[in-house]
Design a protein around this motif. Structure first.
Motif, PDB file in Angstrom:
ATOM      1  N   UNK A 123       0.825  -1.208   0.000  1.00 42.98           N
ATOM      2  CA  UNK A 123       0.000   0.000   0.000  1.00 42.98           C
ATOM      3  C   UNK A 123       0.859   1.259   0.000  1.00 42.98           C
ATOM      4  N   UNK A 124       0.345   2.279  -0.645  1.00 46.00           N
ATOM      5  CA  UNK A 124       1.034   3.567  -0.716  1.00 46.00           C
ATOM      6  C   UNK A 124       0.750   4.345   0.568  1.00 46.00           C
ATOM      7  N   UNK A 125       1.708   4.336   1.491  1.00 51.21           N
ATOM      8  CA  UNK A 125       1.519   5.015   2.775  1.00 51.21           C
ATOM      9  C   UNK A 125       1.374   6.523   2.605  1.00 51.21           C
ATOM     10  N   UNK A 126       2.014   7.076   1.591  1.00 47.78           N
ATOM     11  CA  UNK A 126       1.855   8.518   1.357  1.00 47.78           C
ATOM     12  C   UNK A 126       0.404   8.842   0.987  1.00 47.78           C
ATOM     13  N   UNK A 127      -0.203   7.988   0.187  1.00 45.48           N
ATOM     14  CA  UNK A 127      -1.601   8.206  -0.175  1.00 45.48           C
ATOM     15  C   UNK A 127      -2.501   8.048   1.045  1.00 45.48           C
ATOM     16  N   UNK A 128      -2.213   7.055   1.890  1.00 42.68           N
ATOM     17  CA  UNK A 128      -3.005   6.863   3.106  1.00 42.68           C
ATOM     18  C   UNK A 128      -2.879   8.079   4.016  1.00 42.68           C
ATOM     19  N   UNK A 129      -1.640   8.599   4.169  1.00 38.91           N
ATOM     20  CA  UNK A 129      -1.429   9.792   4.975  1.00 38.91           C
ATOM     21  C   UNK A 129      -2.163  10.997   4.428  1.00 38.91           C
ATOM     22  N   UNK A 130      -2.162  11.143   3.105  1.00 39.80           N
ATOM     23  CA  UNK A 130      -2.865  12.270   2.488  1.00 39.80           C
ATOM     24  C   UNK A 130      -4.371  12.165   2.697  1.00 39.80           C
TER      25      UNK A 130
END
Length: 258
Positions: A67-74
């Motif tokens: 999973x893209x953690x940057x996308x989850x954070x955003x």
């Protein structure tokens, strides 16, 4: 057709009746975001009836990092709801049961959701430096959607071991466990040899066999609602999201001090 589209996260090539899909997000270690899921699905749909073999590849150093953690954070910063896991589960189900031979060609690191792509494919080939891991529990989440596919391939006990230990296993162990079907130092050569054999198969025969095989084992369809529910539960937990967002921002694991 798959070749007529412009893709942001994929490199797509149709060679006679073999569709090559290379996940290509080098800036994000081939992490999974909504666009990647949507584009792989579109490529498979666009090549329907034209491709009897689908080869899924990554980059030389990383197949897919999950999973893209940057996308989850955003999403967390925007106050957006958790990502819907349904399309990714359905994409893996398509790779597992679709009317084509799905081949995962793994070089480098396959982690977390990347293992979902691996376990969903009919045939898995890798180079001798490939590693395979499930890191989710380090952040309080779990590979809920991966597990039905992984347990189907290597059995519940080994899937449980990979989940709990979070430690990468090497290519030799993955081969011994049945996660991988073939491994060579030069995996490109291994892939070429296997594709020469697969080219001999008739498209109708492949599609008929895959329908029959799917009818014998309905576990993936039955597991879907439980997997989606568990995924949404762990990715709705504020404590888990905070750990993920912190890692995306600082690169520090949950047990590391600020």
């Amino acid at each position: 057709m798959a070749m007529s589209m412009n893709y942001d996260t994929l490199r797509v090539r149709l060679d006679d009746d073999i569709l090559f899909l290379q996940m290509h997000r080098p800036q994000a270690a081939n992490a999974i975001d909504d666009t990647l899921v949507r584009e792989i699905g579109a490529a498979l749909h666009g090549a329907e009836g034209a491709a009897k073999v689908v080869v899924l590849e990554g980059l030389p150093e990383v197949f897919c990092n999950g999973a893209d953690f940057n996308e989850i954070g955003a999403r967390l910063e925007r106050g957006a709801p958790p990502q819907d896991p349904g399309p990714l589960y359905d994409l893996w189900h398509r790779l597992a049961t679709g009317p084509f031979v799905s081949v995962a060609h793994v070089r480098g690191r396959a982690n977390a959701g990347g293992i979902g792509f691996v376990a969903a494919c009919d045939v898995v080939l890798c180079d001798s430096k490939a590693t395979f891991s499930l890191s989710e529990l380090l952040f309080g989440v779990m590979p809920a959607c991966v597990l039905p596919f992984l347990a189907r391939r290597i059995g519940p006990a080994r899937a449980n071991m990979m989940t709990l230990m979070t430690q990468p296993i090497g290519a030799a162990q993955a081969l011994d466990w049945g996660l991988v079907d073939g491994c060579e130092e030069n995996s490109d050569n291994l892939l070429r040899k296997q594709l020469l054999r697969l080219r001999r198969l008739g498209a109708d025969g492949v599609a008929r066999y895959k329908r029959y095989a799917a009818s014998l084992d309905d576990t993936l369809r039955h597991a879907r609602p439980l997997a989606l529910q568990a995924n949404l539960e762990v990715f709705s937990d504020p404590a888990n999201l905070a750990k993920i967002a912190r890692y995306a921002r600082t690169g520090k694991f949950p047990w590391e001090a600020d």
